[in-house]
Design a protein around this motif. Sequence first.
Motif, PDB file in Angstrom:
ATOM      1  N   LYS A   1      50.691  77.443 -13.914  1.00 58.52           N
ATOM      2  CA  LYS A   1      49.791  78.350 -14.630  1.00 58.52           C
ATOM      3  C   LYS A   1      50.568  78.918 -15.803  1.00 58.52           C
ATOM      4  CE  LYS A   1      46.627  81.523 -15.559  1.00 58.52           C
ATOM      5  NZ  LYS A   1      47.090  82.050 -16.816  1.00 58.52           N
ATOM      6  N   ILE A   2      50.144  78.577 -17.025  1.00 58.10           N
ATOM      7  CA  ILE A   2      50.802  79.074 -18.228  1.00 58.10           C
ATOM      8  C   ILE A   2      50.453  80.547 -18.375  1.00 58.10           C
ATOM      9  CG2 ILE A   2      51.021  78.813 -20.724  1.00 58.10           C
ATOM     10  CD1 ILE A   2      50.135  75.859 -20.299  1.00 58.10           C
ATOM     11  N   GLU A   3      51.468  81.396 -18.363  1.00 57.93           N
ATOM     12  CA  GLU A   3      51.260  82.838 -18.327  1.00 57.93           C
ATOM     13  C   GLU A   3      50.608  83.376 -19.598  1.00 57.93           C
ATOM     14  OE1 GLU A   3      54.015  86.792 -17.815  1.00 57.93           O
ATOM     15  OE2 GLU A   3      54.604  84.956 -16.779  1.00 57.93           O
ATOM     16  N   GLU A   4      50.971  82.838 -20.749  1.00 56.69           N
ATOM     17  CA  GLU A   4      50.502  83.368 -22.025  1.00 56.69           C
ATOM     18  C   GLU A   4      49.044  83.023 -22.324  1.00 56.69           C
ATOM     19  OE1 GLU A   4      53.318  81.448 -21.754  1.00 56.69           O
ATOM     20  OE2 GLU A   4      54.690  83.164 -21.711  1.00 56.69           O
ATOM     21  N   ILE A   5      48.545  81.950 -21.774  1.00 56.09           N
ATOM     22  CA  ILE A   5      47.157  81.541 -22.008  1.00 56.09           C
ATOM     23  C   ILE A   5      46.513  81.199 -20.659  1.00 56.09           C
ATOM     24  CG2 ILE A   5      47.523  80.713 -24.365  1.00 56.09           C
ATOM     25  CD1 ILE A   5      47.762  77.894 -23.288  1.00 56.09           C
ATOM     26  N   PRO A   6      45.205  81.298 -20.541  1.00 53.79           N
ATOM     27  CA  PRO A   6      44.555  81.052 -19.248  1.00 53.79           C
ATOM     28  C   PRO A   6      44.352  79.559 -18.967  1.00 53.79           C
ATOM     29  CG  PRO A   6      42.920  81.700 -20.862  1.00 53.79           C
ATOM     30  CD  PRO A   6      44.261  81.790 -21.542  1.00 53.79           C
ATOM     31  N   VAL A   7      45.458  78.829 -18.823  1.00 51.72           N
ATOM     32  CA  VAL A   7      45.401  77.388 -18.623  1.00 51.72           C
ATOM     33  C   VAL A   7      46.381  76.986 -17.521  1.00 51.72           C
ATOM     34  CG1 VAL A   7      45.912  75.156 -19.721  1.00 51.72           C
ATOM     35  CG2 VAL A   7      44.686  76.912 -20.996  1.00 51.72           C
ATOM     36  N   THR A   8      45.982  76.007 -16.716  1.00 43.01           N
ATOM     37  CA  THR A   8      46.895  75.390 -15.763  1.00 43.01           C
ATOM     38  C   THR A   8      47.018  73.910 -16.094  1.00 43.01           C
ATOM     39  OG1 THR A   8      45.239  74.720 -14.136  1.00 43.01           O
ATOM     40  CG2 THR A   8      46.169  76.923 -13.893  1.00 43.01           C
ATOM     41  N   ILE A   9      48.172  73.360 -15.764  1.00 40.49           N
ATOM     42  CA  ILE A   9      48.370  71.913 -15.858  1.00 40.49           C
ATOM     43  C   ILE A   9      48.958  71.469 -14.526  1.00 40.49           C
ATOM     44  CG2 ILE A   9      50.631  72.130 -16.961  1.00 40.49           C
ATOM     45  CD1 ILE A   9      49.826  69.489 -18.491  1.00 40.49           C
ATOM     46  N   GLY A  10      48.406  70.387 -13.996  1.00 41.85           N
ATOM     47  CA  GLY A  10      48.864  69.911 -12.701  1.00 41.85           C
ATOM     48  C   GLY A  10      48.998  68.404 -12.659  1.00 41.85           C
ATOM     49  N   VAL A  11      49.867  67.943 -11.783  1.00 42.15           N
ATOM     50  CA  VAL A  11      50.028  66.513 -11.513  1.00 42.15           C
ATOM     51  C   VAL A  11      49.946  66.335 -10.003  1.00 42.15           C
ATOM     52  CG1 VAL A  11      51.403  66.007 -13.559  1.00 42.15           C
ATOM     53  CG2 VAL A  11      52.551  66.659 -11.457  1.00 42.15           C
ATOM     54  N   ASP A  12      49.336  65.232  -9.576  1.00 43.91           N
ATOM     55  CA  ASP A  12      49.229  65.020  -8.145  1.00 43.91           C
ATOM     56  C   ASP A  12      49.129  63.547  -7.786  1.00 43.91           C
ATOM     57  OD1 ASP A  12      46.448  64.148  -8.254  1.00 43.91           O
ATOM     58  OD2 ASP A  12      45.898  66.237  -8.447  1.00 43.91           O
ATOM     59  N   ILE A  13      49.297  63.300  -6.513  1.00 40.54           N
ATOM     60  CA  ILE A  13      49.090  61.994  -5.908  1.00 40.54           C
ATOM     61  C   ILE A  13      48.063  62.188  -4.804  1.00 40.54           C
ATOM     62  CG2 ILE A  13      50.146  60.145  -4.561  1.00 40.54           C
ATOM     63  CD1 ILE A  13      52.794  60.842  -5.928  1.00 40.54           C
ATOM     64  N   THR A  14      47.048  61.333  -4.783  1.00 39.02           N
ATOM     65  CA  THR A  14      46.005  61.440  -3.769  1.00 39.02           C
ATOM     66  C   THR A  14      45.811  60.102  -3.061  1.00 39.02           C
ATOM     67  OG1 THR A  14      44.330  61.027  -5.447  1.00 39.02           O
ATOM     68  CG2 THR A  14      44.738  63.310  -4.898  1.00 39.02           C
ATOM     69  N   PRO A  15      46.465  59.911  -1.930  1.00 48.93           N
ATOM     70  CA  PRO A  15      46.214  58.706  -1.148  1.00 48.93           C
ATOM     71  C   PRO A  15      44.824  58.807  -0.511  1.00 48.93           C
ATOM     72  CG  PRO A  15      47.720  60.154   0.024  1.00 48.93           C
ATOM     73  CD  PRO A  15      47.473  60.774  -1.320  1.00 48.93           C
ATOM     74  N   ALA A  16      44.145  57.676  -0.386  1.00 47.10           N
ATOM     75  CA  ALA A  16      42.787  57.679   0.159  1.00 47.10           C
ATOM     76  C   ALA A  16      42.558  56.446   1.028  1.00 47.10           C
ATOM     77  CB  ALA A  16      41.770  57.724  -0.969  1.00 47.10           C
ATOM     78  N   PHE A  17      41.599  56.570   1.913  1.00 51.45           N
ATOM     79  CA  PHE A  17      41.215  55.461   2.776  1.00 51.45           C
ATOM     80  C   PHE A  17      39.697  55.401   2.824  1.00 51.45           C
ATOM     81  CE2 PHE A  17      40.258  53.362   6.778  1.00 51.45           C
ATOM     82  CZ  PHE A  17      41.083  52.242   6.691  1.00 51.45           C
ATOM     83  N   ASN A  18      39.123  54.278   2.399  1.00 49.25           N
ATOM     84  CA  ASN A  18      37.680  54.074   2.485  1.00 49.25           C
ATOM     85  C   ASN A  18      37.313  53.690   3.914  1.00 49.25           C
ATOM     86  OD1 ASN A  18      37.328  54.558  -0.234  1.00 49.25           O
ATOM     87  ND2 ASN A  18      37.203  52.407  -0.789  1.00 49.25           N
TER      88      ASN A  18
END
Length: 157
Positions: free
Chosen positions: A120-137
Motif C-alpha cells: 500500500k503506497i502511503e502517499e497515494i491511495p493505491v496498492t500494487i500486488g503480485v501473486d501466484i494462484t494455483p488452481a484445479f478444475n
Amino acid sequence: MKKVVIVLIAAVLSIGSLAAQDYKTAFGVRGGFYNGLSLKHFISQTGAIEGVVSTHYRGLLIAGMYQMHTQAFDVDGLNWYYGGGAHLGFYSYRYSPWYTNQTGNFSTLGIMGVVGLEYKIEEIPVTIGVDITPAFNLIGHTGFWFNSGVTLRYTFK
C-alpha cells in the motif's frame, strides 16, 4: 512440552499483532495470465475477500477468494497474503488450449489457492500486488494449472 506450547502461542499472537490493514476496500485491474478487474474488501483486521472477473482464452473467468494478511519484513504497508476460493469459467472450444476439433462452448468449475505480496503506497491511495494462484478444475477440462499476476488497485478507507 509446556514451553513449546507457550512459544507457539506467543508466536501466533505476535503475528496477529503485526498484521494491520491499511485500507478497507480496493478496486482495480489485474494483468497476467488473466486480465480483468479485482475488488478486495476487508471483513476483519486480517481477513479479506477478493472477487476477480477476467478474460482468459477469449472466455470469462469469475473467481472468489478468502485471504489472510500479515505484515511482511517489518515494512509498513507491505503484507503477505494467502488463502483460497473457487472459480467458474465459460469458454469456447475454438479458443481454448484444449481444442480438439470440437465446436461449441464449455464451462469449468474449480478450486484455487493464492499466495502473494501487496504494498500500500502511503502517499497515494493505491496498492500494487503480485501473486501466484494455483488452481484445479473439478468440472469441465479437469486438471491442475498455475496463474500469476500483478494487480493495481485504488483504495478506499
